[in-house]
Design a protein around this motif. Structure first.
Motif, PDB file in Angstrom:
ATOM      1  N   UNK A   1     -88.239 -32.119  13.624  1.00  0.00           N
ATOM      2  CA  UNK A   1     -88.877 -31.496  14.792  1.00  0.00           C
ATOM      3  C   UNK A   1     -88.448 -30.033  14.913  1.00  0.00           C
ATOM      4  N   UNK A   2     -87.203 -29.753  14.530  1.00  0.00           N
ATOM      5  CA  UNK A   2     -86.675 -28.383  14.642  1.00  0.00           C
ATOM      6  C   UNK A   2     -87.259 -27.446  13.581  1.00  0.00           C
ATOM      7  N   UNK A   3     -87.682 -28.012  12.456  1.00  0.00           N
ATOM      8  CA  UNK A   3     -88.067 -27.179  11.302  1.00  0.00           C
ATOM      9  C   UNK A   3     -89.110 -26.094  11.623  1.00  0.00           C
ATOM     10  N   UNK A   4     -90.243 -26.434  12.279  1.00  0.00           N
ATOM     11  CA  UNK A   4     -91.220 -25.367  12.543  1.00  0.00           C
ATOM     12  C   UNK A   4     -90.656 -24.269  13.441  1.00  0.00           C
ATOM     13  N   UNK A   5     -89.744 -24.634  14.341  1.00  0.00           N
ATOM     14  CA  UNK A   5     -89.167 -23.629  15.241  1.00  0.00           C
ATOM     15  C   UNK A   5     -88.185 -22.739  14.482  1.00  0.00           C
ATOM     16  N   UNK A   6     -87.440 -23.337  13.545  1.00  0.00           N
ATOM     17  CA  UNK A   6     -86.540 -22.530  12.706  1.00  0.00           C
ATOM     18  C   UNK A   6     -87.344 -21.565  11.847  1.00  0.00           C
ATOM     19  N   UNK A   7     -88.433 -22.072  11.247  1.00  0.00           N
ATOM     20  CA  UNK A   7     -89.275 -21.203  10.408  1.00  0.00           C
ATOM     21  C   UNK A   7     -89.854 -20.048  11.218  1.00  0.00           C
ATOM     22  N   UNK A   8     -90.040 -20.288  12.510  1.00  0.00           N
ATOM     23  CA  UNK A   8     -90.605 -19.252  13.373  1.00  0.00           C
ATOM     24  C   UNK A   8     -89.507 -18.344  13.945  1.00  0.00           C
ATOM     25  N   UNK A   9     -88.252 -18.595  13.572  1.00  0.00           N
ATOM     26  CA  UNK A   9     -87.158 -17.717  13.986  1.00  0.00           C
ATOM     27  C   UNK A   9     -86.713 -17.868  15.431  1.00  0.00           C
ATOM     28  N   UNK A  10     -86.983 -19.021  16.049  1.00  0.00           N
ATOM     29  CA  UNK A  10     -86.537 -19.204  17.441  1.00  0.00           C
ATOM     30  C   UNK A  10     -85.024 -19.348  17.499  1.00  0.00           C
ATOM     31  N   UNK A  11     -84.420 -18.915  18.611  1.00  0.00           N
ATOM     32  CA  UNK A  11     -82.956 -19.008  18.747  1.00  0.00           C
ATOM     33  C   UNK A  11     -82.479 -20.463  18.841  1.00  0.00           C
ATOM     34  N   UNK A  12     -81.286 -20.710  18.289  1.00  0.00           N
ATOM     35  CA  UNK A  12     -80.759 -22.077  18.202  1.00  0.00           C
ATOM     36  C   UNK A  12     -80.705 -22.824  19.539  1.00  0.00           C
ATOM     37  N   UNK A  13     -80.266 -22.195  20.639  1.00  0.00           N
ATOM     38  CA  UNK A  13     -80.211 -22.951  21.908  1.00  0.00           C
ATOM     39  C   UNK A  13     -81.598 -23.402  22.369  1.00  0.00           C
TER      40      UNK A  13
ATOM     41  N   UNK B   1     -84.094 -24.067  20.376  1.00  0.00           N
ATOM     42  CA  UNK B   1     -84.510 -25.148  19.481  1.00  0.00           C
ATOM     43  C   UNK B   1     -83.862 -26.457  19.916  1.00  0.00           C
ATOM     44  N   UNK B   2     -82.566 -26.399  20.201  1.00  0.00           N
ATOM     45  CA  UNK B   2     -81.871 -27.632  20.622  1.00  0.00           C
ATOM     46  C   UNK B   2     -82.512 -28.239  21.861  1.00  0.00           C
ATOM     47  N   UNK B   3     -82.803 -27.413  22.861  1.00  0.00           N
ATOM     48  CA  UNK B   3     -83.321 -27.998  24.102  1.00  0.00           C
ATOM     49  C   UNK B   3     -84.767 -28.489  23.915  1.00  0.00           C
ATOM     50  N   UNK B   4     -85.538 -27.770  23.114  1.00  0.00           N
ATOM     51  CA  UNK B   4     -86.926 -28.207  22.882  1.00  0.00           C
ATOM     52  C   UNK B   4     -86.955 -29.533  22.114  1.00  0.00           C
ATOM     53  N   UNK B   5     -86.082 -29.680  21.108  1.00  0.00           N
ATOM     54  CA  UNK B   5     -86.031 -30.926  20.342  1.00  0.00           C
ATOM     55  C   UNK B   5     -85.633 -32.075  21.263  1.00  0.00           C
ATOM     56  N   UNK B   6     -84.636 -31.847  22.107  1.00  0.00           N
ATOM     57  CA  UNK B   6     -84.177 -32.878  23.035  1.00  0.00           C
ATOM     58  C   UNK B   6     -85.307 -33.311  23.969  1.00  0.00           C
ATOM     59  N   UNK B   7     -86.028 -32.305  24.491  1.00  0.00           N
ATOM     60  CA  UNK B   7     -87.132 -32.564  25.416  1.00  0.00           C
ATOM     61  C   UNK B   7     -88.232 -33.412  24.743  1.00  0.00           C
TER      62      UNK B   7
END
Ligand code: ADP
Ligand code: ADP
Length: 220
Positions: free
Chosen positions: A103-115, A117-123
């Motif tokens: 779930x985190x992968x597309x957000x990492x590829x888009x360069x989103x900040x780690x915090x 990404x963590x909260x979006x994945x949790x949500x």
């Protein structure tokens, strides 16, 4: 999303197949559209073109007012990551990553900040009933769970468009209903434009608009 005049011609050795011949479609925001039609009528090809995976030889695809058809490949890919979520028949989960990292992968590829990404994945895990699955390898999931993870991946970047190709095909009726409830929530809460491609009448009856394809065009 608005698309018109779409042409796609597949060439295999000396065989040519015209998969789209001037197809036109509009997907309004906050609306769930169902697309039906016989096998080979061009449904999957249309989904790939709308999602920016396939460049049509004619016509255009406009998303949020921007024509993405003729963008250079890198920019088209970036628009796709930010605006379009796709759930395809054989879902594109990464077999070596666990649920959370998929779930985190597309957000990492888009360069989103780690915090973020963590909260979006949790949500997403919470809202899709996958809270206890974050660290599970995707190869160990049941069919329904894998389908929900694929939807979470597609929704991670809060797309304005969600394209789903035959996603309930291999699910039992109860699991399929759960997946359709998720789509309805995304439409209602996020105002996304949703397109489901299906042969299944119980999917179509949940949609706001019902379209049909034949021989490479949307006929009704
Ligand atoms: P549907 O999703 O409605 O079954 P498709 O978009 O998959 O229709 O296919 C439309 C037509 O294009 C069919 O005749 C199919 O055989 C052909 N086609 C689809 N993909 C390819 C491909 N990669 N190469 C050659 N022909 C293809
Ligand atoms: P389904 O009825 O959807 O086919 P399964 O029998 O595949 O469900 O899975 C039931 C549960 O067992 C799921 O929660 C799934 O995560 C878990 N599971 C399935 N296969 C494995 C495995 N190889 N290792 C660990 N857990 C598994």
């Amino acid at each position: 999303v608005e698309a018109d005049g779409l042409y796609v011609i597949y060439r295999e050795r000396d065989l040519e197949t015209v998969a789209l011949r001037g197809a036109e479609i509009a997907l309004p925001e906050g609306t769930w559209t169902s697309l039906m039609g016989p096998s080979g009528s061009g449904k999957s090809t249309l989904v790939h073109v709308l999602g920016g995976l396939l460049e049509p030889s004619g016509g255009r695809v406009v998303i949020d007012g921007e024509d993405i058809t003729r963008l250079p490949p890198a920019e088209r890919a970036q628009r796709r990551r930010r605006r379009i979520g796709m759930v395809l028949q054989r879902d594109n989960l990464h077999p070596l990553l666990d649920v959370g990292d998929n779930i985190a992968l597309p957000l990492r590829l888009d360069g989103r900040p780690a915090p973020h990404i963590r909260s979006r994945v949790r949500e997403l895990l919470d809202s899709l009933g996958l809270s206890d699955r974050a660290r599970q390898p995707v190869g160990q999931l049941s069919g329904g769970e894998a389908q929900r993870v694929a939807i979470a991946v597609a929704l991670a970047a809060r797309p304005t468009v969600l394209l789903a190709d035959e996603i309930t095909g291999e699910l039992d009726a109860r699991t399929a209903t759960g997946v359709l409830d998720i789509l309805a929530r995304v439409r209602d809460d996020e105002g996304a434009a949703i397109l489901t491609v299906t042969h299944n009448p119980s999917v179509t009856e949940r949609a706001d608009l019902r379209l049909r394809m034949r021989d490479g065009i949307v006929i009704e």
